[in-house]
Structures are given as structure tokens and as C-alpha cells.
Design an enzyme around this catalytic site. Sequence first.
Site, PDB file in Angstrom:
ATOM      1  CB  SER A 158      -2.682   1.319  -4.452  1.00  0.00           C
ATOM      2  OG  SER A 158      -2.082   1.004  -5.703  1.00  0.00           O
ATOM      3  CG  ASP A 165       1.471  -6.798  -3.635  1.00  0.00           C
ATOM      4  OD1 ASP A 165       2.608  -6.361  -3.923  1.00  0.00           O
ATOM      5  OD2 ASP A 165       0.474  -6.069  -3.528  1.00  0.00           O
ATOM      6  CG  HIS A 170       0.757  -2.333  -4.304  1.00  0.00           C
ATOM      7  ND1 HIS A 170      -0.128  -3.382  -4.232  1.00  0.00           N
ATOM      8  CD2 HIS A 170       0.082  -1.304  -4.855  1.00  0.00           C
ATOM      9  CE1 HIS A 170      -1.301  -2.993  -4.714  1.00  0.00           C
ATOM     10  NE2 HIS A 170      -1.192  -1.742  -5.098  1.00  0.00           N
TER      11      HIS A 170
END
Length: 342
Positions: free
Chosen positions: A83, A248, A251
Site C-alpha cells: 500500500s 487513518d 498510512h
Amino acid sequence: MTSMSRARVARRIAAGAAYGGGGLGLAGAAAAGLVLAEMRLARRQVNNGAHPHVPQADGRYGIAYDAPGPGREPLRLTMLGDSTAAGQGVHRSGQTPAALLASGLAAVAERPVELRNVALPGAQSDDLDRQVALVLSDTDGAPDVCVIMIGANDVTHRMPPTRSVRHLSAAVRRLRTAGAEVVVGTCPDLGTIEPVQQPLRWLARRASRQLAAAQTIGTVEQGGRTVSLGDLLGPEFEANPRELFGPDHYHPSAEGYATAAMAVLPTVCAALGLWPADEERPDASRHEGFLPVARAAAEAASEPGTEVTAAMPTGPRGPWALLKRRRRRRVSESEPTSSTNA
């Protein structure tokens, strides 16, 4: 853990990866169980993966440099990994690390850059085989340079580090054999994730750095270069987590990704022969120089933004590497060039 101790552990992991060793524990079996349970709780707290939106950033960057003639054709940059490589957590394509790297590379090379991103949110190192196959299936051949960011999910999912390094080394070997330069951003420091508490924070940091050092050994042995992501490339993440982590808190934010990209960019440029020659000589005042690979890997794991590249295949105490502490540009000093996706 001292640098020498980390070097010994990294050598053991890398040797196990090379010779088919089993699952040497990163932080011990009991600690690994605690890491897994508490990291899963942390992921639930940060809602990680619930909205895996990743902006599409593929395309041509630096279109202002489009011009016919030999040596003016676009450079080809490909991102692989998880990610972090994909750019999860931001909303615009120009905020992803891949887009930022493509823009920066175009500006340095004064040539357009064709970007392709095959990274997958949630990927572990065993997905690199699939990603590399995608990259090498391109009818135009291998890209000029590949950037891989991988490792965090290996730690949180308890993938044996020898297996993790084995998959990464194989990916680097295949890409290098095909003719691509390879730069690996090593496992980030999971101890900086905001919801993570002690003792998990210490264990996660220890596990992350051990894996990062072992990744460095495996990558350098296959002809690639590494850049330590550490605490996602700067003490800013601990000092200003609200600013540099995304909504969040897991990240990176847009500014966090920019910080990471600007740390990786000099190594990408150096791999392509685009960095000034005087910057390539080791600077003793910055404690740069030639070290045994394992020691260089251990030192890099402790200092974000540090580059390690192969120097001598054999020497005192085995292979040696060049450790570089490249000067990192401030985010405000770099503005992305125009893109078809901006």
C-alpha cells in the site's frame, strides 16, 4: 539492539533465505504472538484497509520535456510493493509516491517519464512474483528502473523473515537480469504507528529494523540498491504524527509520501547515472564509506534515508557495500512537474 547485533541477525536471516532456512523469529515466538494480536487490534483501530482507495497515477510525467531525437525518449519507471508503494491514503494521483518520483525523475533527467504502478495494497513479499511477472510481460521490455516498497505486511502477518527476504531477492534478481535498475525501500518502522502501544511499539520497531537490514543484504547481493524507510523517512513522523500520517493514522499523508519520495529520488537518479559525480564519492565527514554488507545494512536500518549499494563482491569479512547518507531535499524545495494524470 546494537548495530553489530542487528548485523548478525540480518546475516542469519539473509543466509537462511539464500539456503532455504526456516522461520527464524524476528522477535521470538512468544513476542511474535503478541505482535500479531496487538497489531491486528491497531489495524482495526485505524480502520486500515476498510477503504483501500488508491489514486490511479500511471501515465506520462514531465511532458514539458517531450522532444524528438535520440536520448529524448521517455524513461520508464515502475513501482512494485504494498500500500505504501501504491499510495493508499491520499486522494489525488499527484500525491502518491510513484507520481512524485516520476515528476522528480523527469525534472532531474529533463526527459519525460512513463510511470506504471503494479503495487497492491495489503501485499506481502510473496506477491512480488506475480508483480514481477506483470512487469516483465510488457512487450516493450523491462523498465529502466523499478522501485519496490515492501515488508510491513510481512511483519504484521508473521511471514518468516527468511521467506520474506527470499521472495524479495528473487524479485530483484529477475528484474536485474532483465536489465532494470532496482531500488528497494526497506521495511518501514512499524513502531511509529500512532495506535501502537508498548510493549508492541518496541517489538514492532525491533522486528521492522531486523527485516529491513536483512532485505538490504538480499537486495545488494542481487545487484540492487536500498534506501532505508525507517520511520517513513524522518524523525518528523514521531515528532509530528498528526501532520505526516494520513487520516487513518496508519498510512502516510500526502506530505508524508512526499517526504518518502524525496528520500528515495536521489538513489533512483544515481542508479540511472543522473546524479552529480561529486555526490557519488563517499563523504567521510558524513560517515559514509565502504563497509561489510551486513554492517552497512544494520547501520542503514537505524538511519532513515540511508542508501546501500554493492561495492566489492569480496573483501575482508565477505562482500562489501557503499553506505551513503544522501542529502535529502525539503519537501517545499521540490514541485512536481506536469502529468497527464495531474
